[in-house]
Motif scaffolding. Structure first.
Motif, PDB file in Angstrom:
ATOM      1  N   UNK A   1       0.846  -1.197   0.000  1.00  0.00           N
ATOM      2  CA  UNK A   1       0.000   0.000   0.000  1.00  0.00           C
ATOM      3  C   UNK A   1       0.879   1.242   0.000  1.00  0.00           C
ATOM      4  N   UNK A   2       0.285   2.365  -0.305  1.00  0.00           N
ATOM      5  CA  UNK A   2       0.999   3.632  -0.469  1.00  0.00           C
ATOM      6  C   UNK A   2       0.080   4.750   0.018  1.00  0.00           C
ATOM      7  N   UNK A   3       0.620   5.947   0.273  1.00  0.00           N
ATOM      8  CA  UNK A   3      -0.244   7.048   0.704  1.00  0.00           C
ATOM      9  C   UNK A   3      -1.404   7.289  -0.262  1.00  0.00           C
ATOM     10  N   UNK A   4      -2.517   7.718   0.292  1.00  0.00           N
ATOM     11  CA  UNK A   4      -3.773   7.827  -0.466  1.00  0.00           C
ATOM     12  C   UNK A   4      -3.620   8.737  -1.677  1.00  0.00           C
ATOM     13  N   UNK A   5      -4.098   8.252  -2.814  1.00  0.00           N
ATOM     14  CA  UNK A   5      -4.087   9.054  -4.039  1.00  0.00           C
ATOM     15  C   UNK A   5      -5.249   8.712  -4.957  1.00  0.00           C
TER      16      UNK A   5
ATOM     17  N   UNK B   1     -16.466   8.196  -4.623  1.00  0.00           N
ATOM     18  CA  UNK B   1     -15.952   9.232  -3.742  1.00  0.00           C
ATOM     19  C   UNK B   1     -15.104  10.252  -4.474  1.00  0.00           C
ATOM     20  N   UNK B   2     -14.692  11.281  -3.739  1.00  0.00           N
ATOM     21  CA  UNK B   2     -13.896  12.353  -4.325  1.00  0.00           C
ATOM     22  C   UNK B   2     -12.524  12.493  -3.669  1.00  0.00           C
TER      23      UNK B   2
ATOM     24  N   UNK C   1      -5.776  14.077 -11.805  1.00  0.00           N
ATOM     25  CA  UNK C   1      -6.539  15.309 -11.604  1.00  0.00           C
ATOM     26  C   UNK C   1      -5.750  16.212 -10.666  1.00  0.00           C
ATOM     27  N   UNK C   2      -5.959  17.521 -10.774  1.00  0.00           N
ATOM     28  CA  UNK C   2      -5.291  18.433  -9.845  1.00  0.00           C
ATOM     29  C   UNK C   2      -6.057  18.489  -8.524  1.00  0.00           C
ATOM     30  N   UNK C   3      -5.617  19.340  -7.617  1.00  0.00           N
ATOM     31  CA  UNK C   3      -6.217  19.411  -6.279  1.00  0.00           C
ATOM     32  C   UNK C   3      -7.673  19.848  -6.311  1.00  0.00           C
ATOM     33  N   UNK C   4      -8.108  20.470  -7.406  1.00  0.00           N
ATOM     34  CA  UNK C   4      -9.500  20.897  -7.548  1.00  0.00           C
ATOM     35  C   UNK C   4     -10.351  19.873  -8.296  1.00  0.00           C
ATOM     36  N   UNK C   5      -9.748  18.721  -8.628  1.00  0.00           N
ATOM     37  CA  UNK C   5     -10.499  17.677  -9.311  1.00  0.00           C
ATOM     38  C   UNK C   5     -10.603  17.863 -10.809  1.00  0.00           C
TER      39      UNK C   5
ATOM     40  N   UNK D   1       2.631  17.902 -14.163  1.00  0.00           N
ATOM     41  CA  UNK D   1       3.047  16.819 -13.273  1.00  0.00           C
ATOM     42  C   UNK D   1       3.031  17.242 -11.807  1.00  0.00           C
ATOM     43  N   UNK D   2       3.468  18.466 -11.516  1.00  0.00           N
ATOM     44  CA  UNK D   2       3.481  18.923 -10.125  1.00  0.00           C
ATOM     45  C   UNK D   2       2.059  19.083  -9.590  1.00  0.00           C
ATOM     46  N   UNK D   3       1.152  19.571 -10.432  1.00  0.00           N
ATOM     47  CA  UNK D   3      -0.252  19.679 -10.014  1.00  0.00           C
ATOM     48  C   UNK D   3      -0.846  18.300  -9.792  1.00  0.00           C
ATOM     49  N   UNK D   4      -0.421  17.327 -10.597  1.00  0.00           N
ATOM     50  CA  UNK D   4      -0.916  15.959 -10.432  1.00  0.00           C
ATOM     51  C   UNK D   4      -0.472  15.362  -9.103  1.00  0.00           C
TER      52      UNK D   4
END
Length: 336
Positions: free
Chosen positions: A140-144, A150-151, A202-206, A212-215
């Motif tokens: 497992x890995x940190x949530x992404x 869900x969102x 998706x970026x932080x706003x979905x 790549x950095x926004x991803x």
């Protein structure tokens, strides 16, 4: 681009990690894993990971002096505690224990808890398949990835790897993340200032993004939509519920030096074909399937490119970017 051989790469990685606070044993195990991934063509889990690991060691997200230990064992099962160090020393113990117990019991489950990022899990399963065993690996890995419907990120990219022995040929090796693309590829693109294809994240706003950095600050898209997200849940339960590790949603991003200790989980399931239909029958069935696959022109066997890349790396050295070489030399405090 410059080329370096595996011995040179191992020296630079090991020195970089020791400089950041790792023990020699931890640095050696980590260098073997990263150089092995780079040589196999899995650069997203190769030398580009060194800055991430040295950052963890310096900030305390990984304990460079941790010594893994077996916490529980019974029959074919064993649980290895990484004790918040980098994952690879614990993974090497789990791999060895899994093979030993499989030879005795026909099947084994080796879990790792209190661990860190685990890299290319196709490498340890391939080693076990080269010894005649069927091997599966999960992490497992940190949530992404959000849960179906869900969102917010809830599951990690949660990779699955599997390797199957062949008769007189390299094993079949399958290694895949349950996101639409491995997160390491996005990390590498971000490091080099390169865009990513639309449909990866998706970026932080979905919103869909090619940045790549926004991803990395946003959400990964699951492979296969709902099906991929549910497979990620299966991996989560295998690696967390059985080992006592942290849920993906409880672990801070691995792409930031600051944060909590990830406390992730990994697991191997290893099977001896001789305990079931028998080694010969197993190999017959595998070769029959391979022959049927190759009847179609253009079919590539899983793992084939990896073994070809390893052969090239051994003969010619590994081609890496000037940026990567300069980064390694800087962290190691020495030039080749």
């Amino acid at each position: 681009m410059p080329r370096i051989n595996t011995a040179q790469a191992h020296l630079l990685v090991r020195k970089s990690l020791v400089n950041a606070g790792s023990s020699g044993i931890m640095a050696g195990a980590t260098a073997r894993a990263l150089v092995g991934a780079e040589a196999a063509g899995w650069s997203g889990h190769g030398l580009s990971r060194v800055p991430m690991y040295t950052g963890f060691l310096r900030t305390g997200r990984a304990d460079g002096k941790a010594v893994p230990e077996i916490r529980a064992e019974r029959g074919g099962t064993v649980l290895v505690d990484a004790r918040h160090g980098l994952a690879y020393p614990a993974l090497e113990i789990a791999e060895a224990e899994a093979m030993l117990r499989t030879r005795e019991h026909g099947i084994s489950f080796a879990g790792v808890t209190n661990s860190n990022h685990s890299g290319a899990m196709g490498i340890p399963v391939a080693r076990m398949a080269e010894k005649g065993l069927v091997a599966l690996a999960f992490a497992n890995a940190p949530a992404s990835i959000p849960a179906p419907g869900g969102k917010r990120p809830l599951f990690g990219t949660n990779p699955i790897a599997a390797a199957f022995p062949r008769r007189d040929a390299p094993p079949l090796v399958i290694d895949l993340a349950l996101s639409s693309v491995a997160r390491g590829r996005i990390m590498k693109a971000a490091q080099h200032g390169e865009p990513i294809p639309e449909g990866w994240a998706l970026d932080a706003e979905g919103r869909p993004t090619t940045d790549a950095k926004a991803a990395l600050a946003g959400t990964m898209l699951a492979a296969g939509g709902t099906k991929g997200a549910l497979l990620a849940m299966v991996v989560e339960l295998l690696c967390v519920a059985l080992t006592g590790a942290a849920l993906s949603v409880e672990a801070d991003s691995l792409f930031e030096e600051q944060g909590n200790r990830p406390t992730l989980g990994q697991a191997f399931i290893v099977i001896d074909p001789g305990a079931l239909a028998g080694q010969d029958r197993f190999l017959d069935r595998v070769e029959t399937l391979v022959a049927a696959m190759l009847e179609d022109e253009g079919v590539r066997l899983p793992g084939g490119r990896r073994f070809a890349a390893e052969a090239r790396s051994e003969a010619e050295g590994m081609e890496i970017s000037t940026t990567t070489l300069e980064m390694l030399e800087g962290l190691a405090g020495r030039k080749l």
